[in-house]
Structure formats: structure tokens, C-alpha cells
Scaffold this motif. Structure first.
Motif, PDB file in Angstrom:
ATOM      1  N   VAL A 133       0.742  -6.912  -1.091  1.00  0.00           N
ATOM      2  CA  VAL A 133       1.011  -6.909   0.349  1.00  0.00           C
ATOM      3  C   VAL A 133      -0.262  -6.522   1.092  1.00  0.00           C
ATOM      4  O   VAL A 133      -1.191  -5.939   0.530  1.00  0.00           O
ATOM      5  CB  VAL A 133       2.163  -5.950   0.709  1.00  0.00           C
ATOM      6  CG1 VAL A 133       3.471  -6.444   0.112  1.00  0.00           C
ATOM      7  CG2 VAL A 133       1.857  -4.525   0.212  1.00  0.00           C
ATOM      8  N   TYR A 134      -0.275  -6.845   2.390  1.00  0.00           N
ATOM      9  CA  TYR A 134      -1.464  -6.588   3.210  1.00  0.00           C
ATOM     10  C   TYR A 134      -1.077  -5.819   4.469  1.00  0.00           C
ATOM     11  O   TYR A 134      -1.569  -6.094   5.557  1.00  0.00           O
ATOM     12  CB  TYR A 134      -2.149  -7.918   3.566  1.00  0.00           C
ATOM     13  CG  TYR A 134      -2.628  -8.663   2.335  1.00  0.00           C
ATOM     14  CD1 TYR A 134      -3.866  -8.383   1.767  1.00  0.00           C
ATOM     15  CD2 TYR A 134      -1.818  -9.611   1.723  1.00  0.00           C
ATOM     16  CE1 TYR A 134      -4.286  -9.044   0.635  1.00  0.00           C
ATOM     17  CE2 TYR A 134      -2.240 -10.278   0.580  1.00  0.00           C
ATOM     18  CZ  TYR A 134      -3.478  -9.992   0.044  1.00  0.00           C
ATOM     19  OH  TYR A 134      -3.906 -10.636  -1.092  1.00  0.00           O
ATOM     20  N   ASP A 135      -0.206  -4.847   4.292  1.00  0.00           N
ATOM     21  CA  ASP A 135       0.251  -4.050   5.429  1.00  0.00           C
ATOM     22  C   ASP A 135      -0.745  -2.937   5.737  1.00  0.00           C
ATOM     23  O   ASP A 135      -1.776  -2.781   5.078  1.00  0.00           O
ATOM     24  CB  ASP A 135       1.644  -3.485   5.165  1.00  0.00           C
ATOM     25  CG  ASP A 135       1.710  -2.641   3.898  1.00  0.00           C
ATOM     26  OD1 ASP A 135       0.638  -2.350   3.301  1.00  0.00           O
ATOM     27  OD2 ASP A 135       2.817  -2.262   3.489  1.00  0.00           O
ATOM     28  N   GLU A 136      -0.412  -2.164   6.744  1.00  0.00           N
ATOM     29  CA  GLU A 136      -1.309  -1.085   7.156  1.00  0.00           C
ATOM     30  C   GLU A 136      -1.472  -0.038   6.058  1.00  0.00           C
ATOM     31  O   GLU A 136      -2.549   0.550   5.898  1.00  0.00           O
ATOM     32  CB  GLU A 136      -0.761  -0.428   8.437  1.00  0.00           C
ATOM     33  CG  GLU A 136      -1.762   0.463   9.155  1.00  0.00           C
ATOM     34  CD  GLU A 136      -2.951  -0.300   9.724  1.00  0.00           C
ATOM     35  OE1 GLU A 136      -3.987   0.336   9.994  1.00  0.00           O
ATOM     36  OE2 GLU A 136      -2.844  -1.539   9.902  1.00  0.00           O
ATOM     37  N   THR A 137      -0.401   0.187   5.289  1.00  0.00           N
ATOM     38  CA  THR A 137      -0.478   1.165   4.199  1.00  0.00           C
ATOM     39  C   THR A 137      -1.485   0.733   3.144  1.00  0.00           C
ATOM     40  O   THR A 137      -2.280   1.543   2.643  1.00  0.00           O
ATOM     41  CB  THR A 137       0.906   1.350   3.555  1.00  0.00           C
ATOM     42  OG1 THR A 137       1.845   1.752   4.557  1.00  0.00           O
ATOM     43  CG2 THR A 137       0.858   2.408   2.464  1.00  0.00           C
ATOM     44  N   GLY A 188       0.184  -1.550  -1.158  1.00  0.00           N
ATOM     45  CA  GLY A 188       0.859  -0.576  -0.310  1.00  0.00           C
ATOM     46  C   GLY A 188       0.410   0.829  -0.656  1.00  0.00           C
ATOM     47  O   GLY A 188      -0.790   1.121  -0.724  1.00  0.00           O
TER      48      GLY A 188
END
Length: 366
Positions: free
Chosen positions: A134-138, A87
Motif C-alpha cells: 500500500v502507499y498510504d500515509e502510514t 503500512g
């Protein structure tokens, strides 16, 4: 003779930092695990203590200079730094920032995104989650920004003039194809550089996943393709030890043969070697201990793996004659090229002799 270029994985864990303070106690670094290690059976090489470099602190720029001098003299081409991004957080980032900001030592480097969650595996509690990957946009945006910064450094390792980015567990990335395409496109748009993306081999890696990357790196002892199950030693051959720990023992010779046998069958796979492996300092149970490593055996493995790298490069199956080493300084896992108190620079010398006829490396593998 084609000059093989060894790249050593490098752990930037050797300094106190806030995340470790919270989870492991004030002032924790990898050295705490190293010095607490105890032999598990007669003849077990623990604790494994540092030699010439001592118990260094990576907040000191002098450490990098000394490490680079040692590595360069031994024929190591560069370091592959483990890089952590979850993140909006970077972990163990201070040494890498310092390496970039100082512009020295003049020694090649690259990043391996160590994309796995942090757990209490060091205490044998792999299910106890500390920080989730995590692999979110952030995460994606942070990763791109960090790679843009690093790959513009003239020391960053390039393959055919393309910065080489390695991902530890590519199979865990959701929407992997789109994720990696955007990574490539964003770095191109911001730097004008086309990157080459590799992944570390793992048992969960499927052949179709390799379509999304440019290469794969062998990572012994545990991340190598195998024809069958891992060959373990009969516990009775080890001698008296605490069976309640659930430790398992693997012969070094078997790892060598498994690694060399299968690497030729994988196009675009770079060979890997390891001087040794013993993660018992990190694990209070279920430790993986390799038995039988010697500098002479390591030298022989390096020589044979170097021949494989040359052959694959000449056959255009890999883009550069690289050899990955696990690792430069994994002290709590027993995978160490750095000098030890007991053996000095024996494994570094073995690497030098194993790659043989190695010329002074340049900053690019064009």
C-alpha cells in the motif's frame, strides 16, 4: 583506470520469522525452497547448495562478518539490502536492524525498497495475495523514518555525498512526483542530507517517469531494456522435461548481449550483471531458467559492463562508476555470488578478475 564499484543486491530472507511462519509453515526460510529443488532435465544444476558459508541464519551477527569479509576480498563495494515496508509493518527487518545496531561489519550498504505485494508466486500462484503493498500515509511516514535512521549511518552508500536510495518499482507509486518530493524534503528536514533516488528498470517504466528520479539501475536477466521480445531456447534443445510445468529457458549469452546493447542508450542508467538465474526452486510451474552461464562468461560480462560504467561516468551520464550485481544471495533464484558446494568461489573470483585493477573501496563514491 577508474575503479568500478560493484554493489550486490542482498536478500534478508534467511531466518525464521512470524510472517513466513504464518504463510509458509513454522520455521520457514529461503533455505527450505533451496534444498527441495530437483533437476528438471539432464545436466540441470539443482539443487544449488551453499559452500563455505553453509546454511546460515541471519539472526547471527557472525554471518554478516563472514559475508563482508568474502565480499570485500572479491572487490564488492557494498550490499544493496532489500527493504520491505507495508503500512505500519516492516518485513524481514531483523537482519537490517542488527546491521545498524551493531555498527559492524565495516562494510557499505544501501536500501532498495522492494515495493511489491507478497503473493504465493513461490508456489506458482502469483494471483494469491498474502500481503498487499500500500502507499498510504502510514507507509510513507514509516519509509521516511526508516531511511532517516539508515542514511545517518556512516556506512550508508553515498553518491556525491548524497545517500543513495533505490526503489524497485517506482512506476507503481501513485502521485509519484509528490510522493518522492515529500520523501526528499522530509529526509532533508530531519537529517540535513539531500538524497539521490534511483529506480530499478522494469518493462512498465516510461521515460517520463525518469524525470522524478536521479538514475535507473539495470537488473538482468528480466529487467533490462530490450529491442524486441526475449530470445528463448527451443524446448527441444533442452532435452526431456515435464512440459506441463510451463517452464521457459533463456540463453545466458543472449541476456548478456541484450543488457550491454541497450544500457549505453539510456542516460543515467547504471549497468547490471547476474552470475546466473534459475527460479525453479521457488516455482512449481512457469519457472525461468537461464541456460549456459559459466564463471568465464560472467567474468567477460563483468569486464564489458565495467567498461560501460567507466565510459558513462567519464561522460557524466552517471554520477559514479557503479556496477549492480543480481545478486549476492538469491539462492532460490540461482543468482548467487556466495560460494556454492559445486563451484566454490568461482563466481566471486570471476567478479574480481572482471572488474580488474580494482582498488580497495572507500566508504563513499564522492
Amino acid at each position: 583506470m577508474i575503479d568500478v564499484k560493484p554493489i550486490a543486491f542482498y536478500l534478508p530472507q534467511f531466518y525464521p520469522n512470524a510472517v513466513n511462519d504464518i504463510n509458509w509453515g513454522q520455521g520457514f526460510s529461503e533455505w527450505r525452497s533451496v534444498v527441495k529443488a530437483k533437476p528438471l532435465f539432464e545436466g540441470h544444476f539443482q539443487p544449488r547448495l551453499p559452500g563455505a558459508l553453509g546454511f546460515y541464519d541471519l539472526r547471527s551477527q557472525e554471518v554478516f562478518e563472514e559475508q563482508a569479509d568474502l565480499a570485500r576480498a572479491a572487490g564488492v563495494f557494498g550490499f544493496c539490502f532489500y527493504y520491505y515496508r507495508m503500512g505500519n509493518r516492516r518485513l524481514l527487518e531483523r537482519p537490517l536492524h542488527a546491521y545498524l545496531e551493531a555498527g559492524r561489519p565495516d562494510f557499505p550498504f544501501m536500501y532498495c525498497w522492494a515495493n511489491e505485494s507478497w503473493t504465493r508466486a513461490w508456489d506458482g500462484k502469483s494471483d494469491d495475495l498474502l500481503l498487499e503493498q500500500v502507499y498510504d500515509e502510514t507507509t510513507k511516514r514509516g519509509l521516511i523514518a526508516d531511511l532517516v535512521e539508515a542514511t545517518q549511518d556512516s556506512r550508508y552508500i553515498r553518491i556525491k555525498d548524497k545517500p543513495f536510495v533505490l526503489i524497485y518499482q517506482v512506476e507503481r507509486i501513485p502521485d509519484r512526483k509528490l510522493w518522492l518530493e515529500e520523501l526528499r524534503q522530509e529526509i532533508w528536514s530531519r537529517t540535513g542530507q539531500e538524497v539521490t533516488i534511483g529506480c530499478v528498470f522494469s518493462p512498465g517504466l516510461k521515460l517520463e517517469m525518469l524525470q522524478d528520479v536521479d538514475s535507473v539501475v539495470q537488473f538482468p536477466p528480466h529487467r533490462v531494456p530490450r529491442d524486441g521480445s526475449r530470445k528463448l531456447l527451443d524446448a527441444e534443445t533442452i532435452g526431456p522435461f515435464d512440459t506441463s510445468r510451463g517452464d521457459y529457458f533463456e540463453p545466458y549469452d543472449a541476456i548478456i548481449e541484450a543488457a550491454l546493447t541497450r544500457v549505453k542508450g539510456f542516460d543515467r542508467m547504471y549497468p547490471g550483471v547476474t552470475p546466473d538465474w534459475d527460479n525453479s526452486p521457488r516455482r512449481s510451474k512457469n519457472a525461468h531458467v537461464v541456460i549456459g552461464s559459466t564463471p568465464a562468461k560472467f567474468e567477460s560480462w563483468v569486464r564489458r559492463a565495467s567498461d560501460v560504467s567507466r565510459e558513462k561516468f567519464q561522460a557524466a551520464k552517471i554520477d559514479a562508476p557503479l556496477l549492480f550485481v543480481n545478486a549476492w544471495n538469491e539462492w532460490a533464484e540461482g543468482a548467487v555470488l556466495e560460494p556454492t558446494e559445486l563451484l566454490g568461489s568461482a563466481y566471486l573470483s570471476a567478479l574480481t578478475h572482471g572488474i580488474s585493477s580494482q582498488a580497495v573501496p572507500k566508504l563513499s563514491t564522492d
